[in-house]
Enzyme design. Structure first.
Site, mmCIF file in Angstrom:
data_model
loop_
_atom_site.group_PDB
_atom_site.id
_atom_site.type_symbol
_atom_site.label_atom_id
_atom_site.label_comp_id
_atom_site.label_asym_id
_atom_site.label_seq_id
_atom_site.Cartn_x
_atom_site.Cartn_y
_atom_site.Cartn_z
ATOM 1 N N MET A 1 0.853 -1.200 0.000
ATOM 2 C CA MET A 1 0.000 0.000 0.000
ATOM 3 C C MET A 1 0.876 1.232 0.000
ATOM 4 O O MET A 1 1.824 1.334 0.774
ATOM 5 C CB MET A 1 -0.917 -0.025 1.223
ATOM 6 C CG MET A 1 -1.777 1.220 1.360
ATOM 7 S SD MET A 1 -2.963 1.424 -0.008
ATOM 8 C CE MET A 1 -3.179 3.198 0.007
ATOM 9 N N ASN B 1 1.003 4.242 1.126
ATOM 10 C CA ASN B 1 0.910 5.353 2.075
ATOM 11 C C ASN B 1 2.063 6.324 1.822
ATOM 12 O O ASN B 1 3.201 5.920 1.617
ATOM 13 C CB ASN B 1 1.000 4.831 3.506
ATOM 14 C CG ASN B 1 0.112 3.633 3.738
ATOM 15 O OD1 ASN B 1 -1.072 3.692 3.485
ATOM 16 N ND2 ASN B 1 0.705 2.532 4.162
ATOM 17 N N GLU C 1 4.724 0.918 -5.879
ATOM 18 C CA GLU C 1 4.358 1.812 -4.767
ATOM 19 C C GLU C 1 5.124 3.122 -4.862
ATOM 20 O O GLU C 1 4.593 4.190 -4.561
ATOM 21 C CB GLU C 1 4.610 1.132 -3.418
ATOM 22 C CG GLU C 1 3.945 -0.230 -3.239
ATOM 23 C CD GLU C 1 2.482 -0.275 -3.621
ATOM 24 O OE1 GLU C 1 1.784 0.743 -3.439
ATOM 25 O OE2 GLU C 1 2.024 -1.324 -4.133
HETATM 26 ZN ZN LIG Z 1 -1.241 0.500 -6.716
#
Ligand SMILES: [Zn+2]
Length: 859
Positions: free
Chosen positions: A268, A270, A301
């Site tokens: 993820m 972030n 990412e």
């Molecule tokens: Zn993605």
């Protein structure tokens, strides 16, 4: 009643009304070791364009203690349905909410995990799509960006990481307080908090004056396996590549990557605090394909830091653009970055992304890339092969169409123009039109607003000397399943046609012609008059998104010499074409097995090898005529054992064959070999029977009744880790007894005690292709339970059950009938309906493929 849903209309109204300045969020995690709830205090300052108007803020929490709006205490009864009503807003507002929020074990919100190795507690947040509201009250939609300031109280000695750099903790006694600096203006779904006795390794990315601190974290029990150097290396290559291509410096103050337990997705994005599944810290030998996949995830990412985080979609209907861009970026960076370890990334892209996209695009639920996302429930089931893989394939096609230089020039203008803001698709297309001078409206309409996949077929005639008299590319409209959205259309395709000659068993490209295909028939005059080559490959170099068929002569050469292509990409394209034909019933499952057995010995790309292994197993389990299936499985198992014994000691291929044999072993000799490898009485030179392989072997022994509870408990004693507990749960559910199936079923469907990972393991163990009779009684139980599951469990947990426990192994008309009866009577919500309809399509396809396989046997 909105429940936890939020519609696009509501979000738009709220965005028109509000501008959010900043959040101060205080989280008291001193109770983390006990679990239960934690105190969450949010102070948010925001303005309203229409004073006196009402709005609401989102919160999912067991209870609220205090709501204070502009100095006035509101009744906590205003908290209902996962929202807090905000009546009578002023032009400038300050809202304070004190809530008791809950730790979760589903991987959503603030996940709490206890490591059996050290007994310590590890926390991390996962907020996409709408789960920041499980941790603090906020206006949960991507276009209400704000600055976030986190203050966290947690046990002394912990690592606490968020979007801003970790400050020196203050205080004394058992707890400390971490006061983070405010973030830039970002969306709530990319805020993050990771807390626990994680250990870190540190480095920095340096480029001239620029210095970005880098951190990598994992649990102490994984530290010995953490190859931080390799991870830093890929990360820095990504920084170099993206900063140059985007002409925009990395926008956040530091970059941490945290390997966290029981993570639902791959990773993820972030802002500055990326979380990744900690299976990416490899406890045992894995093949190079796993390292490549991890590097791709790292780059994916990192690309989001610009595309998604710096510039963010206004609403979730552009999720596809966010994910497609990052997916395209990961592949192009691997292909082009100097010193990249995986310059063949377009082969992997063809092998995995394209296959995923083609599969998804033929389901009844397929949809245009630009999806209608009317509410949060729509988006949660839309993290699919269209959003990630088809979107990325089409972006690749767009790059071929406008040229890579113009593409990145447009992207650079887009970042500069919209930094820290929100956009719609048109903003990117506009920038690309300016940079390329091409009108993209027709392209967008054909590729983004329609569903399905075209088929390209060659049509050629030869004269008596074998020279080409005519050559055309025929295009077929997508065969859209009944009920699919949109029209079936022909599209403009930019493709290459590759010509291959066969010399001493090697297939070498002798020429390549690039052209635009449009309409039902496109002549290729460049080929007329030439002598027919051994193989003519449409969509060579994989520029476009289409199913490709080979002419009869080419197919004959490929069937015999697939391994002869000296380049990996055309091999991958031919493997994909063969698999696709098998799924469509144009190639019998038994013929696909024959092709695999002839092609695999010469396939060097380990990622492709592993894909073909999975596909052969699926073809035999689902697409083969049941009357012949056992014979096919026996052939495959025998071939796997031979290949395992013949493979180069210690090689990736050896490991791949060991795992494949473990999945299919059936004779006494084969199962005896697995048992011998496990207890050390047998040996394959070079094959390390390490922790993960031991569990793989044991799983098959359990499923075939050769390992009992004592054997599983003994293995768990050797590996009493979180991963070990998951494997043990899977082995128990795999045992071939009615009692084991009943216990597995009850633990998943009749209880909600299992964590997301243990539940997934139990489901994986329960569904055994060799145990159709044992699982058959659960078809009726499934339909009786599935609606209740959907209504009472979290999104992630219910999706695992709905998809994982569907009676997919029962490839029978009765399964289709039972599904149809349920669909007619249960009146399921659209997202639930979609998941069941997709599972049904798998059975329907398998029934057709079985008929094709049966017909082939009678030829
Ligand atoms: Zn993605």
């Amino acid at each position: 009643m909105p429940g936890t849903n939020l519609t696009r209309e509501e979000a738009r109204t709220r965005a028109d009304l509000l501008h959010v300045d900043a959040y101060d969020i205080e989280l008291d995690l001193s109770s983390a070791r006990e679990g239960g709830t934690f105190r969450s205090t949010t102070v948010v300052r925001f303005t309203a364009t229409t004073p006196g108007a009402a709005s609401f803020i989102d919160l999912v929490a067991p209870s609220v203690e205090e709501i204070v709006l502009n100095g006035e205490r509101l009744d906590t009864a205003g908290f209902a349905d996962s929202r807090i009503a905000l009546p009578g807003l002023a032009a400038e507002n300050e809202l304070r909410v004190v809530a008791n929020c809950a730790y979760t074990n589903t991987g959503e919100g603030l996940h709490r995990f206890v490591d059996p190795v050290d007994g310590e507690t590890y926390l991390y947040t996962q907020f996409e799509v709408p789960d920041a509201r499980r941790v603090f009250a906020n206006f949960e939609q991507p276009d209400l960006k704000a600055a976030f300031t986190f203050t966290v109280t947690a046990p002394a000695g912990w690592s606490v990481v968020s979007n801003s750099p970790t400050p020196e903790p203050q205080g004394e006694g058992d707890t400390r307080v971490w006061r983070f600096a405010p973030t830039g203006r970002i969306s709530s779904y990319i805020t993050a908090l990771i807390a626990g006795p994680y250990v870190g390794v540190f480095d920095a990315y340096e480029n001239g004056e620029q210095k970005v601190p880098l951190g990598i974290y994992c649990r102490p029990s994984l530290r010995e396996f953490l190859d931080a150097e390799a991870i830093f290396e890929v990360t820095k290559q990504g920084f170099d590549y993206f900063q140059e291509k985007f002409d925009f410096p990395y926008p956040f103050p530091k970059y941490d990557q945290l390997f966290v337990p029981e993570f639902n997705a791959g990773a993820m994005e972030n802002a500055g605090a990326v979380t990744l599944r900690d299976q990416y810290v490899f406890r045992s030998k894995v093949t190079d394909a796993a390292y490549e996949a991890r590097a791709a995830t790292i780059l994916h990412e990192l690309a989001h830091m610009w595309f998604g985080n710096l510039v963010t979609m206004e609403w979730w209907n552009d999720l596809w653009l966010n994910e497609s861009f990052a997916t395209y970026a990961e592949a192009v960076c691997q292909a082009e970055a100097p010193d990249s370890r995986w310059p063949n990334s377009w082969t992997t892209f063809a092998n995995q992304m394209k296959t995923w996209a083609y599969r998804q695009d033929q389901l009844p639920s397929t949809h245009p890339i630009m999806a209608d996302i009317n509410d949060l429930e729509d988006v949660q089931v839309n993290f699919d092969g269209i959003t990630y893989a088809k979107g990325a394939s089409v972006l690749k096609q767009l790059v071929a169409y406008v040229g890579q230089d113009a593409f990145f020039e447009g992207v650079r203008a887009y970042f500069k123009r919209h930094a820290w803001g929100n956009t719609r698709l048109g903003d990117l297309l506009g920038a690309l039109e300016e940079a390329s001078g091409r009108d993209l409206k027709a392209w967008s309409a054909a590729w983004l607003e329609t569903a399905g996949i075209n088929v390209l077929r060659p049509a050629l005639t030869l004269n008596g000397d074998g020279d080409i008299e005519s050559f055309a590319v025929l295009q077929e409209a997508p065969a859209l399943p009944a009920g699919a959205k949109g029209e079936a259309v022909l599209r403009p395709h930019r493709i290459a046609v590759g010509l291959y000659e066969l010399t001493d068993g090697a297939l070498v490209r002798t020429d390549r012609i690039e052209l635009d295909v449009d309409g039902p028939r496109t002549e290729v005059p460049q080929l007329v008059g030439r002598h027919r080559p051994a193989v003519i490959l449409l969509n060579d170099d994989d520029l476009s998104y289409a199913k490709v068929r080979l002419d009869e002569d080419s197919l004959a050469v490929v069937t015999e010499h697939l391994g002869g292509f000296t380049d990996a990409l055309p091999r991958a394209l031919c493997w994909a074409s063969a698999w696709d034909m098998t799924r469509d019933g144009e190639l019998a499952a038994r013929d696909y097995l024959t092709l695999a057995l002839s092609g695999l010995p010469r396939e060097s790309d380990i990622g492709v090898v592993q894909s073909v292994h999975r596909q052969v197993k699926l073809a035999l389990d689902a697409y083969a005529d049941p009357a012949w299936r056992e014979e096919g499985l026996a052939r495959w198992a025998e071939a796997a054992e031979e290949a395992l014994r013949a493979a180069e000691p210690g090689s990736d291929h050896q490991l791949a064959w060991a795992r494949t044999l473990s999945g299919v072993a059936r004779t006494d000799g084969q199962l005896g070999l697995l048992a011998g490898l496990l207890d050390g009485t047998a040996e394959i030179p070079g094959l390390a029977v390490d922790t993960e392989l031991r569990w793989t072997l044991l799983n098959r022994l359990a499923a075939t009744g050769r390992a009992d509870e004592a054997g599983i408990a003994a293995e768990l004693a050797r590996d009493n880790t979180a991963a070990g507990q998951e494997h043990a749960a899977s082995c128990r559910a795999a045992r071939p007894t009615a009692e084991a199936k009943a216990a597995a079923w009850a633990s998943v469907v009749e209880s909600d005690e299992l964590t997301n990972y243990v539940q997934a393991s139990v489901i994986g163990g329960f569904q055994q292709a060799d145990q159709r009779a044992l699982v058959a009684p659960y078809a009726a139980k499934y339909f009786a339970a599935v609606k209740g599951v959907w209504e009472t469990r979290s999104h992630e947990i219910s999706q695992q059950i709905i998809v994982g426990l569907y009676p997919s192994l029962l490839v029978e008309q009765a399964t289709l009938d039972a599904t149809d009866a349920w669909l007619a009577s249960a009146d399921p919500a659209p997202a639930l309906r979609r998941q069941v309809v997709e599972a049904r399509a798998g059975v329907e396809r398998a029934l057709k493929a079985q008929a094709a396989d049966r017909a082939a046997a009678q030829r």
